[in-house]
Design a protein around this motif. Structure first.
Motif, PDB file in Angstrom:
ATOM      1  N   HIS A 187      13.876 -33.516 -13.549  1.00  0.00           N
ATOM      2  CA  HIS A 187      12.839 -32.491 -13.638  1.00  0.00           C
ATOM      3  C   HIS A 187      11.625 -33.019 -14.394  1.00  0.00           C
ATOM      4  O   HIS A 187      11.748 -33.645 -15.428  1.00  0.00           O
ATOM      5  CB  HIS A 187      13.363 -31.239 -14.336  1.00  0.00           C
ATOM      6  N   ARG A 188      10.467 -32.779 -13.840  1.00  0.00           N
ATOM      7  CA  ARG A 188       9.227 -33.249 -14.466  1.00  0.00           C
ATOM      8  C   ARG A 188       8.402 -32.057 -14.877  1.00  0.00           C
ATOM      9  O   ARG A 188       8.469 -31.009 -14.235  1.00  0.00           O
ATOM     10  CB  ARG A 188       8.427 -34.109 -13.472  1.00  0.00           C
ATOM     11  N   ARG A 189       7.613 -32.257 -15.936  1.00  0.00           N
ATOM     12  CA  ARG A 189       6.833 -31.125 -16.420  1.00  0.00           C
ATOM     13  C   ARG A 189       5.682 -30.842 -15.463  1.00  0.00           C
ATOM     14  O   ARG A 189       5.216 -31.726 -14.753  1.00  0.00           O
ATOM     15  CB  ARG A 189       6.347 -31.336 -17.852  1.00  0.00           C
ATOM     16  N   GLN A 190       5.258 -29.589 -15.488  1.00  0.00           N
ATOM     17  CA  GLN A 190       4.232 -29.145 -14.552  1.00  0.00           C
ATOM     18  C   GLN A 190       2.964 -29.956 -14.736  1.00  0.00           C
ATOM     19  O   GLN A 190       2.566 -30.275 -15.849  1.00  0.00           O
ATOM     20  CB  GLN A 190       3.936 -27.672 -14.792  1.00  0.00           C
ATOM     21  N   GLY A 191       2.363 -30.282 -13.603  1.00  0.00           N
ATOM     22  CA  GLY A 191       1.137 -31.072 -13.676  1.00  0.00           C
ATOM     23  C   GLY A 191       1.394 -32.563 -13.568  1.00  0.00           C
ATOM     24  O   GLY A 191       0.463 -33.341 -13.483  1.00  0.00           O
ATOM     25  N   HIS A 192       2.655 -32.965 -13.619  1.00  0.00           N
ATOM     26  CA  HIS A 192       2.986 -34.385 -13.508  1.00  0.00           C
ATOM     27  C   HIS A 192       4.049 -34.587 -12.428  1.00  0.00           C
ATOM     28  O   HIS A 192       5.153 -35.047 -12.717  1.00  0.00           O
ATOM     29  CB  HIS A 192       3.480 -34.924 -14.849  1.00  0.00           C
ATOM     30  N   PRO A 193       3.752 -34.209 -11.202  1.00  0.00           N
ATOM     31  CA  PRO A 193       4.783 -34.335 -10.168  1.00  0.00           C
ATOM     32  C   PRO A 193       4.973 -35.793  -9.755  1.00  0.00           C
ATOM     33  O   PRO A 193       4.089 -36.630  -9.978  1.00  0.00           O
ATOM     34  CB  PRO A 193       4.210 -33.514  -9.022  1.00  0.00           C
ATOM     35  N   PHE A 194       6.112 -36.080  -9.164  1.00  0.00           N
ATOM     36  CA  PHE A 194       6.358 -37.392  -8.570  1.00  0.00           C
ATOM     37  C   PHE A 194       5.931 -37.271  -7.116  1.00  0.00           C
ATOM     38  O   PHE A 194       6.255 -36.286  -6.445  1.00  0.00           O
ATOM     39  CB  PHE A 194       7.847 -37.723  -8.683  1.00  0.00           C
ATOM     40  N   VAL A 195       5.192 -38.238  -6.632  1.00  0.00           N
ATOM     41  CA  VAL A 195       4.652 -38.136  -5.275  1.00  0.00           C
ATOM     42  C   VAL A 195       5.185 -39.281  -4.430  1.00  0.00           C
ATOM     43  O   VAL A 195       5.119 -40.442  -4.841  1.00  0.00           O
ATOM     44  CB  VAL A 195       3.105 -38.177  -5.290  1.00  0.00           C
ATOM     45  N   VAL A 196       5.742 -38.944  -3.277  1.00  0.00           N
ATOM     46  CA  VAL A 196       6.182 -39.967  -2.332  1.00  0.00           C
ATOM     47  C   VAL A 196       5.241 -39.901  -1.137  1.00  0.00           C
ATOM     48  O   VAL A 196       5.073 -38.835  -0.526  1.00  0.00           O
ATOM     49  CB  VAL A 196       7.631 -39.716  -1.870  1.00  0.00           C
ATOM     50  N   HIS A 197       4.616 -41.020  -0.826  1.00  0.00           N
ATOM     51  CA  HIS A 197       3.725 -41.074   0.324  1.00  0.00           C
ATOM     52  C   HIS A 197       4.509 -41.588   1.525  1.00  0.00           C
ATOM     53  O   HIS A 197       5.315 -42.517   1.389  1.00  0.00           O
ATOM     54  CB  HIS A 197       2.551 -42.013   0.046  1.00  0.00           C
ATOM     55  N   ALA A 198       4.285 -40.981   2.657  1.00  0.00           N
ATOM     56  CA  ALA A 198       4.908 -41.454   3.892  1.00  0.00           C
ATOM     57  C   ALA A 198       3.876 -41.272   4.985  1.00  0.00           C
ATOM     58  O   ALA A 198       3.467 -40.144   5.278  1.00  0.00           O
ATOM     59  CB  ALA A 198       6.162 -40.640   4.203  1.00  0.00           C
ATOM     60  N   ASP A 199       3.439 -42.393   5.540  1.00  0.00           N
ATOM     61  CA  ASP A 199       2.346 -42.370   6.505  1.00  0.00           C
ATOM     62  C   ASP A 199       1.158 -41.625   5.882  1.00  0.00           C
ATOM     63  O   ASP A 199       0.751 -41.957   4.785  1.00  0.00           O
ATOM     64  CB  ASP A 199       2.813 -41.730   7.812  1.00  0.00           C
ATOM     65  N   ARG A 200       0.618 -40.572   6.555  1.00  0.00           N
ATOM     66  CA  ARG A 200      -0.529 -39.886   5.977  1.00  0.00           C
ATOM     67  C   ARG A 200      -0.113 -38.675   5.146  1.00  0.00           C
ATOM     68  O   ARG A 200      -0.937 -37.918   4.673  1.00  0.00           O
ATOM     69  CB  ARG A 200      -1.476 -39.414   7.103  1.00  0.00           C
TER      70      ARG A 200
END
Lengths: 203, 486
Positions: free
Chosen positions: B139-152
């Motif tokens: 769990h991550r604190r709000q405003g600091h999400p983990f982002v996975v990019h896939a294509d666009r």
């Protein structure tokens, strides 16, 4: 060393009257007065620090240090000079100190064989190519010439105030300004030639 | 052409230099910098003793930091242990054909790469370039999400277990085991996925997705609805079966039957989350459009009287990490407060406080909450907040101001004894003239009210200190009334 003329009372100009009110309020610990002082001078201090070569990532902290110094020393401010002159002087000292700290950090980094951190991405306000060029050129000037040039040409201060801030006689300030201008112009010409040469080479 | 005396001449170099100097004169910091600067300056510790102590503490801290830095620098070289920095430098990871590979990324994120997958680790998260990768994100604190990019597309994660696969024809599949993830394309929210749900981009829709953001926004608004409001619909395709074709050209969603039953049972929760999504994501607006994410755009909207638009921009900005996000999180409360929605404003500032417990605008948020509660007549809540502030922040510059507010609140409740105590704190700690003056008068008034023998003297003291003060008339009246009683 100051000439006697430097000590003469200079009219406060456009910010004079209100500045005195602000000063009185700040001395009484009026938060509103401090806010007004900050709102009036923080953008100026920021701009001065930026042109004086303080990098963007250090600028906020440096600006804050300047205002903390203003806060601590306000009771020693006698009012002989304009408030802006006094704040510029503090900002100039802090900018020089920050430059020294940067040099020490670089030196230590070299000694410890550390890789220097990558340069930060330029922020929106720094995107202009012209500004970048000016910053590069001004950074090459000696600190004394840089101070006089920035205060006179960018901050638009009269030479007597520049002399006060630089803590030198007015004639010395004029002389430094003359040499700073000449150096800046020469560097700009050299840079333009080099860019033109590169352009020809690539075509 | 400028009216600058130097550099003169018409040659292009002089002209360029003139323009550069003019540009430098116009260079101003952004509002976020100034606001943060003021907040930091305003929350400075008061007094010289504080300064000396901070020098001493600073000296000790810097010595300790130097020792730690030396140790941190030497340690990896002694043991040749790969540290987090080395982990960060892994630019690309590729798995061998037969096996899988597990990686632990920054923040404890676990990634399991399936056969022949290619994943690139980026500063903002990870990019799946091919194959399938399973993620487990703490769990991550709000405003600091983990982002996975896939294509666009990008998959925004708060804390969950999910998989991302990039197949042939650049088809992207996202399936969720636990938690909630959001799939975005540029500024548009395509889907909000619950456990058991799966999303995929249909092949061949790329050009349409890239060029028709507005239309896509409307469609994907529908998609979001399907993922949240219409959960109990009897879709019966489990997550582990092939995805069925969808009437939507861009996305397809499938639901696990058992999962649906569970979700049906907690329908209220799902609706609450949907409402939350409406609050925090721009895509749920009636006509989604790309939000220009800059504080200046928000300020311009505010200046134009378009507060909802400014709120929308700040909400979008608040999702991002860093000072901009922090400032936006605070500004949301300010705008709501200015619009008279004090309760919503307090909620927004409390959310800021939760997300940034040591944020630079923390004191500002505390004070704003107290003032908003006091204005809304929530005396008990305001008093709780105020006393908590006074207890936690003995060195704050705002202490006197808050003590005065606490005194006013006690006085409103008729609790003059506590009010006197609070006003005394305000008088002894504040250096703001108006705060001290109000506290002096109100303290004296409270003393008179409870029949304290020193009350009249305190009022006379007020009149001596502030002969032309704001409360001169009331003070004179009270003194005269007291004299008449005698």
């Amino acid at each position: 060393m100051n000439t006697p003329g430097v000590l003469r009372s200079i009219p406060s100009g456009k910010g004079g009257g209100p500045d005195l009110d602000i000063l009185a309020g700040c001395r009484h610990g009026d938060r509103g007065a401090w806010r007004t002082l900050y709102d009036r001078y923080a953008p100026i201090v920021h701009r001065f620090l930026a042109t004086f070569g303080v990098p963007p990532e250090e600028r906020d902290d440096a600006c804050q240090e300047v205002f903390v110094a203003v806060y601590r020393s306000l009771r020693h401010f006698r009012g002989d000079a304009r408030l802006s002159t006094w704040i510029y002087r503090i900002a100039a000292r802090h900018a020089s100190r920050a430059a020294r700290r940067r040099r020490v950090r670089t030196l230590l980094g070299n000694l410890l064989l550390r890789e220097p951190p990558p340069p930060p991405a330029p922020d929106a306000s720094e995107k202009s190519e012209r500004l970048r060029m000016l910053d590069e050129l001004v950074a090459k000037l000696s600190p004394k010439k840089k101070l006089v040039l920035v205060l006179f040409e960018i901050e638009g201060l009269p030479i007597e105030e520049v002399a006060k801030i630089a803590e030198c006689p007015e004639n010395t300030a004029w002389s430094r300004l003359h040499y700073a201008r000449a150096e800046l112009m020469a560097m700009a010409r050299k840079r333009t030639k080099a860019v033109a040469g590169k352009g020809k080479g690539s075509s | 052409m400028t009216n600058r005396g130097w550099p003169d001449g018409d040659d292009p170099v002089a002209e360029e230099l003139r323009k550069a100097l003019d540009d430098a004169q116009q260079r101003l910091p952004d509002d976020v910098s100034l606001r943060r600067g003021w907040a930091a300056f305003d929350s400075r510790p008061a007094g010289r003793r504080g300064a000396r102590l901070s020098w001493f503490a600073g000296g000790m801290a810097s010595t300790a930091a130097l020792a730690l830095a030396c140790a941190a620098w030497l340690w990896p070289r002694i043991g040749h242990t790969p540290g987090p920095e080395q982990m960060r430098t892994v630019a690309q990871t590729q798995t061998a054909a037969p096996g899988t590979q597990r990686l632990t990324l920054e923040g404890g994120v676990e990634a399991e790469l399936q056969h022949t997958s290619v994943m690139r680790i980026e500063e903002s998260g990870a990019r799946v370039e091919g194959g399938a990768v399973k993620f487990k994100v703490p769990h991550r604190r709000q405003g600091h999400p983990f982002v996975v990019h896939a294509d666009r597309y990008h998959v925004v994660v708060i804390g969950t277990r999910f998989g991302v696969a990039v197949g042939e024809n650049r088809r992207v599949d996202v399936d969720v085991d636990e938690g909630v993830v959001e799939v975005w394309h540029k500024e548009v929210l395509l889907a909000r996925l619950q456990p058991g749900q799966r999303w995929n981009s249909t092949p061949g829709a790329d050009s349409a997705a890239a060029t028709q953001d507005q239309d896509q926004g409307k469609k994907t608004g529908d998609a979001t609805d399907r993922a949240t409001e219409k959960l109990p619909l009897p879709s019966t395709v489990p997550a582990d079966k092939p995805v069925t074709s969808s009437p939507l050209p861009e996305t397809s969603l499938t639901f696990d039957k058992t999962e649906l039953r569970r979700r049906h049972a907690s329908r209220k929760e799902a609706r609450a989350e949907a409402r939350l999504a409406m609050v925090t994501t721009p895509a749920t607006a009636p006509a989604p459009k790309p939000v220009p994410e800059s504080p200046s755009a928000a300020k311009a909207a505010l200046a134009a009287g378009d507060a909802p638009r400014a709120l929308e921009i700040y909400r979008s900005l608040a999702q991002k990490p860093g000072p901009g996000g922090e400032n936006a999180a605070y500004e949301i409360g300010r705008i709501l407060n200015d619009r008279g929605q004090s309760s919503a404003a307090v909620t927004a500032w409390r959310r800021y406080r939760n997300d940034y417990p040591n944020g630079i605008l923390r004191v500002e948020a505390d004070v704003s909450i107290i003032e908003a509660l006091a204005r809304a007549g929530e005396t008990d809540d305001a008093l709780t907040e105020a006393t908590d502030f006074l207890r936690r922040r003995p060195d704050s510059e705002r202490r006197g101001e808050i003590a005065r507010v606490a005194g006013d609140l006690y006085r409103t409740r008729g609790d003059c004894r506590h009010a006197i105590g609070a006003y005394q704190v305000a008088m002894s700690t504040s250096r703001a003239r108006d705060v001290v003056e109000a506290a002096t008068f109100n303290r004296a008034g409270c003393m008179v009210k409870i029949g304290d023998s020193g009350g009249v003297d305190a009022l006379r003291g007020y009149l001596r200190s502030y002969p032309e003060g704001r409360f001169k008339r009331q003070a004179t009246d009270l003194v005269e009334q007291a004299a008449a009683k005698r």
